[in-house]
Write an enzyme that holds these catalytic residues in place. Structure first.
Site, PDB file in Angstrom:
ATOM      1  N   GLY A 278      -0.921   6.196   2.927  1.00 37.01           N
ATOM      2  CA  GLY A 278      -1.835   6.802   2.847  1.00 37.01           C
ATOM      3  C   GLY A 278      -2.715   6.411   3.764  1.00 37.01           C
ATOM      4  O   GLY A 278      -3.068   7.444   5.116  1.00 37.01           O
ATOM      5  N   PHE A 279      -3.511   5.589   4.198  1.00 39.46           N
ATOM      6  CA  PHE A 279      -4.642   5.142   4.607  1.00 39.46           C
ATOM      7  C   PHE A 279      -3.818   5.746   6.300  1.00 39.46           C
ATOM      8  O   PHE A 279      -4.441   5.499   7.353  1.00 39.46           O
ATOM      9  CB  PHE A 279      -4.633   3.176   4.647  1.00 39.46           C
ATOM     10  CG  PHE A 279      -5.868   3.522   5.491  1.00 39.46           C
ATOM     11  CD1 PHE A 279      -7.041   3.917   5.545  1.00 39.46           C
ATOM     12  CD2 PHE A 279      -5.427   2.473   6.929  1.00 39.46           C
ATOM     13  CE1 PHE A 279      -8.174   3.390   6.608  1.00 39.46           C
ATOM     14  CE2 PHE A 279      -6.684   2.274   8.372  1.00 39.46           C
ATOM     15  CZ  PHE A 279      -8.218   2.426   7.203  1.00 39.46           C
TER      16      PHE A 279
ATOM     17  N   GLY B 114     -10.972   4.373   1.115  1.00 44.74           N
ATOM     18  CA  GLY B 114     -12.497   5.450   1.761  1.00 44.74           C
ATOM     19  C   GLY B 114     -13.569   3.906   1.733  1.00 44.74           C
ATOM     20  O   GLY B 114     -14.540   4.623   1.822  1.00 44.74           O
TER      21      GLY B 114
ATOM     22  N   GLN C 111     -10.865   7.347  -5.037  1.00 46.43           N
ATOM     23  CA  GLN C 111     -11.819   7.904  -3.935  1.00 46.43           C
ATOM     24  C   GLN C 111     -12.894   8.595  -4.125  1.00 46.43           C
ATOM     25  O   GLN C 111     -13.626   8.030  -5.520  1.00 46.43           O
ATOM     26  CB  GLN C 111     -10.410   9.815  -2.966  1.00 46.43           C
ATOM     27  CG  GLN C 111      -8.995   8.224  -2.426  1.00 46.43           C
ATOM     28  CD  GLN C 111      -9.594   7.256  -1.819  1.00 46.43           C
ATOM     29  OE1 GLN C 111     -10.676   7.476  -0.870  1.00 46.43           O
ATOM     30  NE2 GLN C 111      -8.956   6.790  -0.417  1.00 46.43           N
TER      31      GLN C 111
ATOM     32  N   CYS D   3      -8.143 -27.394  11.572  1.00 51.05           N
ATOM     33  CA  CYS D   3      -9.283 -28.539  11.666  1.00 51.05           C
ATOM     34  C   CYS D   3      -8.354 -29.810  11.959  1.00 51.05           C
ATOM     35  O   CYS D   3      -9.319 -30.706  12.356  1.00 51.05           O
ATOM     36  CB  CYS D   3      -9.530 -28.129  11.171  1.00 51.05           C
ATOM     37  SG  CYS D   3     -11.055 -26.665  11.114  1.00 51.05           S
TER      38      CYS D   3
ATOM     39  N   ASP E 194       0.867  -1.333   0.249  1.00 50.04           N
ATOM     40  CA  ASP E 194      -0.071   0.131  -0.066  1.00 50.04           C
ATOM     41  C   ASP E 194       0.974   1.358   0.427  1.00 50.04           C
ATOM     42  O   ASP E 194       1.822   0.648  -0.135  1.00 50.04           O
ATOM     43  CB  ASP E 194      -1.038  -0.290   1.292  1.00 50.04           C
ATOM     44  CG  ASP E 194      -0.290   0.215   2.298  1.00 50.04           C
ATOM     45  OD1 ASP E 194       1.207  -0.178   3.357  1.00 50.04           O
ATOM     46  OD2 ASP E 194      -0.982   0.224   3.627  1.00 50.04           O
ATOM     47  N   SER E 195       0.510   2.716  -0.069  1.00 48.48           N
ATOM     48  CA  SER E 195       0.938   3.729  -0.453  1.00 48.48           C
ATOM     49  C   SER E 195       1.822   4.253   0.738  1.00 48.48           C
ATOM     50  O   SER E 195       2.535   5.285   1.200  1.00 48.48           O
ATOM     51  CB  SER E 195       0.324   4.888  -1.515  1.00 48.48           C
ATOM     52  OG  SER E 195      -0.671   5.313  -0.335  1.00 48.48           O
TER      53      SER E 195
ATOM     54  N   ASP F  33      -8.208  -7.654   0.359  1.00 45.21           N
ATOM     55  CA  ASP F  33      -7.236  -7.661   2.023  1.00 45.21           C
ATOM     56  C   ASP F  33      -7.389  -7.175   3.084  1.00 45.21           C
ATOM     57  O   ASP F  33      -8.632  -6.264   2.643  1.00 45.21           O
ATOM     58  CB  ASP F  33      -5.992  -6.800   1.274  1.00 45.21           C
ATOM     59  CG  ASP F  33      -6.224  -5.471   1.695  1.00 45.21           C
ATOM     60  OD1 ASP F  33      -6.597  -4.594   1.490  1.00 45.21           O
ATOM     61  OD2 ASP F  33      -5.476  -5.118   2.632  1.00 45.21           O
TER      62      ASP F  33
ATOM     63  N   ASP G 159      -2.631   8.659  -1.884  1.00 39.68           N
ATOM     64  CA  ASP G 159      -3.608   8.859  -2.063  1.00 39.68           C
ATOM     65  C   ASP G 159      -4.203   9.336  -0.245  1.00 39.68           C
ATOM     66  O   ASP G 159      -3.863   8.575   0.842  1.00 39.68           O
ATOM     67  CB  ASP G 159      -4.770   7.999  -2.054  1.00 39.68           C
ATOM     68  CG  ASP G 159      -4.875   6.931  -0.969  1.00 39.68           C
ATOM     69  OD1 ASP G 159      -3.528   6.647  -0.625  1.00 39.68           O
ATOM     70  OD2 ASP G 159      -6.002   5.611  -1.232  1.00 39.68           O
TER      71      ASP G 159
ATOM     72  N   HIS H 239      -6.355 -21.062  10.726  1.00 34.28           N
ATOM     73  CA  HIS H 239      -7.899 -22.029  10.025  1.00 34.28           C
ATOM     74  C   HIS H 239      -8.602 -20.526   9.507  1.00 34.28           C
ATOM     75  O   HIS H 239      -9.183 -20.280   8.123  1.00 34.28           O
ATOM     76  CB  HIS H 239      -8.231 -22.124  11.159  1.00 34.28           C
ATOM     77  CG  HIS H 239      -9.765 -22.107  10.841  1.00 34.28           C
ATOM     78  ND1 HIS H 239     -10.627 -22.904  10.140  1.00 34.28           N
ATOM     79  CD2 HIS H 239     -11.234 -20.935  11.117  1.00 34.28           C
ATOM     80  CE1 HIS H 239     -11.860 -22.678   9.964  1.00 34.28           C
ATOM     81  NE2 HIS H 239     -12.127 -21.652  10.436  1.00 34.28           N
TER      82      HIS H 239
HETATM   83 ZN   LIG Z   1      -9.870 -24.514   9.198  1.00 35.34          ZN
END
Ligand SMILES: [Zn+2]
Length: 376
Positions: free
Chosen positions: A96-97, A217, A190, A310, A93-94, A267, A147, A336
Site C-alpha cells: 500500500g505504502f 501513516g 490509519q 568497529c 508489508d502490503s 522497521d 491499506d 555497524h
Molecule cells: Zn559498530
C-alpha cells in the site's frame, strides 16, 4: 493462530512493554527493530551476517517482490524463507505504502488500485484479494492488510474517506486470507494526524479482531512531536494482548520514544540507506564519514560498539573506502548501523526489565545529541 504475544512486563518508569512474540519461525523478543530487506535481501548483508548481529526478524516488500521476480516464482522456490535462505521470522508489508507513493502513476477505486510499474511502466491492478494472494505466496510469518497511507498534510475529509476504505479493505483481506495457521494478518490503523479519525480507525479494526495491529501513516513528513502525540492517544486504543507495530520508523530517538508509548515492533530502511551514503549512527550521534576530520582518525566508528566493523576497522580506513567508492564501505557501515539499532533495542528491553527506561532515554539522548546537531 500463527502467532501469540506474551506480555512479560511493563516498565514502571515509562509504561513501555517487554514481550515475546511467538511465530512459526521462532520467538521474537520485543520491543524489536526489524531490518528491511526490500528485494528479499537486506542490502549488502548475508543472512549469516544478520544472525551474527542478532537480527531476530526481517521485513520484505510485497510491492517490489510482486513486480520482480513475481510472487509465483517465490512460491515455486518454496516461499521467501527458502528463496533467500532466512529461517527466522519474516514480515511483509502490503505494498500500500509504495503504491500510494506513486502519485500520478496510480488510480484508486473502491475495488483497488491501478498503477504503473516503476520498473517498466507495465499496468497492474492491486486489490485486497490480490494482495492476500501475493502475501500468501511469499509466505511471511506476519503479513499486512492492504491499506491506504494518507499523505501529510491531508484534509480531514480525505483522511476520513481513506481510512473508511482501508477498513473495508481490511474486512476483504481478512475474508481472503485463509492461511491463518501459518501467517498472522495485521490490520493497519490509519487516520492521519486527526485524533477522532485515529479513534475511529482503531475502533473499527479492533472490532475485526486481528492477531496484531500496525500503526501506519506516521513518519510521512510530519514533525516528530506530532508523531509522538498521535502515538500517545492511538496505542492505548489497541488491545494489550496483541503486538503493535509502528511502520517505517527507525531513528534511534523514535525507537526509544515509540517503545515508551507502547510500541513493540519497528522497521525502517534508514540504517542501511544512510550507510550507503556514508553515515554511521553512533552512541555520540551521527558520524558522516566523508568529513575531513576523520582523515587520520584511527578510532572505530563508535568506541562503544562491538560490531564486526568497529572491532576491526577505523574511521580513517572506512573514509578511504567511501572516497574510493569501494563496496566494502557500504558493507561495513551497514553492519555497524544495523548492529547499533538492534543493540539499542536490546538495551531498551533490559531497561524495561529493570524499570529504568526513562533514565536510559535521558542518558542516551544526552550523549547522542551532545556532539552533533539535533537531527535523526
Ligand atoms: Zn559498530
Amino acid at each position: 493462530m500463527a502467532i501469540r504475544y506474551e506480555l512479560i512486563k511493563e516498565c514502571k518508569q515509562t509504561g513501555a512493554r517487554l514481550g515475546r512474540l511467538h511465530t512459526p519461525h521462532g520467538v521474537i523478543e520485543t520491543p524489536i527493530f526489524m531490518p528491511v530487506g526490500t528485494q528479499a535481501t537486506v542490502k549488502a548483508m548475508t543472512p549469516e551476517e544478520l544472525k551474527e548481529m542478532n537480527a531476530q526478524i526481517i521485513l520484505s516488500n510485497t510491492y517490489h517482490l510482486y513486480l520482480r521476480p513475481g510472487h509465483d516464482l517465490v512460491r515455486a522456490a518454496g516461499g521467501l524463507h527458502k528463496f533467500m535462505n532466512w529461517d527466522r521470522p519474516i514480515l511483509t508489508d502490503s505494498g500500500g505504502f509504495q503504491v500510494f507513493s506513486l502519485g500520478d502513476l496510480r488510480k484508486i477505486t473502491e475495488e483497488g488500485v491501478e498503477f504503473q510499474s516503476h520498473i517498466d511502466g507495465s499496468k497492474h491492478f492491486l486489490t485486497p484479494e490480490k494482495v492476500m494472494e501475493i502475501e500468501t505466496a511469499l509466505g511471511a510469518d506476519i503479513i499486512m492488510a492492504f491499506d491506504e497511507c494518507a499523505p501529510f498534510p491531508a484534509e480531514w475529509q480525505y483522511v476520513k474517506d481513506s481510512l473508511e476504505r482501508t477498513t473495508r479493505w481490511a474486512v476483504r483481506c481478512k475474508a481472503a486470507h485463509t492461511n491463518t495457521d501459518n501467517q498472522a494478518l495485521f490490520g493497519i490503523v490509519q487516520g492521519g494526524m486527526y485524533r477522532d479519525l485515529r479513534e475511529q480507525s482503531a475502533k473499527e479494526l479492533v472490532a475485526l479482531d486481528f492477531p496484531g495491529y500496525s500503526i501506519g501513516g506516521l513518519s510521512v513528513g510530519e514533525p516528530k512531536e506530532l508523531m509522538y502525540e498521535v502515538l500517545d492517544y492511538t496505542t492505548p486504543l489497541l488491545p494489550k494482548n496483541k503486538p503493535r507495530y509502528l511502520m517505517g520508523v527507525g531513528s534511534p530517538d523514535a525507537l526509544i520514544e515509540g517503545s515508551i508509548r507502547g510500541i513493540d515492533m519497528f522497521d525502517c530502511v534508514l540504517p542501511t540507506r544512510i550507510a550507503r551514503n556514508g553515515t554511521a549512527m553512533t552512541s555520540q550521534g551521527k558520524v558522516i564519514i566523508k568529513n575531513a576530520k576523520y582523515t587520520r582518525d584511527f578510532t572505530p566508528l563508535d568506541p562503544e560498539c562491538d560490531c564486526y566493523a568497529c572491532k576491526h576497522y577505523t574511521r580513517a580506513y572506512i573514509r578511504h573506502l567511501y572516497k574510493a567508492d569501494e563496496i566494502l564501505s557500504s558493507r561495513l557501515l551497514s553492519t555497524h548501523n544495523l548492529h547499533f539499532l538492534i543493540n539499542l533495542m536490546k538495551q531498551v528491553r533490559e531497561a524495561i526489565m529493570e524499570d529504568r527506561l526513562g533514565d536510559f532515554r535521558n542518558a542516551f539522548f544526552a550523549k547522542y545529541y551532545g556532539e552533533t546537531s539535533k537531527e535523526d
